[in-house]
Write a protein that holds these residues in place. Structure first.
Motif, PDB file in Angstrom:
ATOM      1  N   MET A 132       0.833  -1.207   0.000  1.00  0.00           N
ATOM      2  CA  MET A 132       0.000   0.000   0.000  1.00  0.00           C
ATOM      3  C   MET A 132       0.865   1.254   0.000  1.00  0.00           C
ATOM      4  N   VAL A 133       1.914   1.246   0.807  1.00  0.00           N
ATOM      5  CA  VAL A 133       2.812   2.402   0.888  1.00  0.00           C
ATOM      6  C   VAL A 133       3.485   2.635  -0.470  1.00  0.00           C
ATOM      7  N   LEU A 134       3.873   1.551  -1.129  1.00  0.00           N
ATOM      8  CA  LEU A 134       4.507   1.682  -2.443  1.00  0.00           C
ATOM      9  C   LEU A 134       3.565   2.267  -3.495  1.00  0.00           C
ATOM     10  N   LEU A 135       2.275   2.125  -3.280  1.00  0.00           N
ATOM     11  CA  LEU A 135       1.287   2.651  -4.230  1.00  0.00           C
ATOM     12  C   LEU A 135       0.937   4.118  -3.987  1.00  0.00           C
ATOM     13  N   ARG A 136       1.721   4.789  -3.172  1.00  0.00           N
ATOM     14  CA  ARG A 136       1.457   6.192  -2.847  1.00  0.00           C
ATOM     15  C   ARG A 136       1.336   7.016  -4.126  1.00  0.00           C
ATOM     16  N   PRO A 137       0.273   7.796  -4.203  1.00  0.00           N
ATOM     17  CA  PRO A 137       0.087   8.606  -5.421  1.00  0.00           C
ATOM     18  C   PRO A 137       1.045   9.797  -5.454  1.00  0.00           C
ATOM     19  N   THR A 138       1.931   9.803  -6.419  1.00  0.00           N
ATOM     20  CA  THR A 138       2.850  10.926  -6.602  1.00  0.00           C
ATOM     21  C   THR A 138       2.483  11.624  -7.913  1.00  0.00           C
ATOM     22  N   LEU A 139       2.925  12.841  -8.060  1.00  0.00           N
ATOM     23  CA  LEU A 139       2.599  13.596  -9.276  1.00  0.00           C
ATOM     24  C   LEU A 139       3.081  12.894 -10.545  1.00  0.00           C
ATOM     25  N   PRO A 140       4.327  12.384 -10.583  1.00  0.00           N
ATOM     26  CA  PRO A 140       4.758  11.686 -11.810  1.00  0.00           C
ATOM     27  C   PRO A 140       3.925  10.430 -12.108  1.00  0.00           C
ATOM     28  N   VAL A 141       3.545   9.695 -11.071  1.00  0.00           N
ATOM     29  CA  VAL A 141       2.741   8.488 -11.274  1.00  0.00           C
ATOM     30  C   VAL A 141       1.360   8.854 -11.805  1.00  0.00           C
TER      31      VAL A 141
END
Length: 161
Positions: A132-141
């Motif tokens: 879940m932590v790895l799926l954190r929504p970042t601007l590039p993603v």
């Protein structure tokens, strides 16, 4: 005066990030609480007659696979939306569903740990939390997932400054 319109890109991304952290925090708090209140906790791989021994890993794998399947299929229709706001609004919904499908087996694993005192289920929940932590929504993603056209990309960049 700040723009608090819930339908602007910056607010949508902020809300999505807060919700993501809240889902992760729920698993952390519940897991930590369960660890401290469960007596005689140990890892037990020998009790293979227990239904949960197979059910929880299957549920965890099913949650991850279904979340990825639904997310990928939904992205196809989201990418066809005409405006950035439409894309972000639908993207937010799909991301919430994706993380919830992973959170559910993590929480179930914690509940079963509390019932059985077998840390095996807590470990499964911890692995799901890490994912879940790895799926954190970042601007590039977000930008990559949405496959923005140049005009939308410019609008996205301006809104996230």
């Amino acid at each position: 005066m700040t723009n608090t319109n819930p339908h602007n890109p910056k607010q949508i991304i902020k809300t999505l990030t807060i919700l993501h952290y809240a889902y992760c925090l729920a698993v952390i708090v519940f897991g930590t609480t369960a660890l401290f209140i469960t007596d005689n906790a140990s890892i037990n791989f020998s009790n293979t007659d227990e239904t949960f021994f197979y059910l929880i890993p299957i549920f965890a794998i099913g949650g991850v696979l279904s979340s990825n399947y639904i997310f990928r299929n939904s992205l196809k229709s989201i990418q066809q939306k005409s405006t950035l706001i439409e894309k972000l609004t639908h993207y937010q919904s799909v991301r919430i569903i994706r993380i919830a499908l992973i959170e559910a087996p993590a929480l179930l694993g914690i509940v079963i740990f509390m019932i059985t005192s077998n840390q095996f289920y807590l470990i499964i929940s911890a692995v799901l939390l890490a994912y879940m932590v790895l799926l954190r929504p970042t601007l590039p993603v977000i930008k990559t997932d949405l496959q923005l056209i140049p005009e939308q990309e410019r609008e996205f960049r301006e809104a996230t400054k």
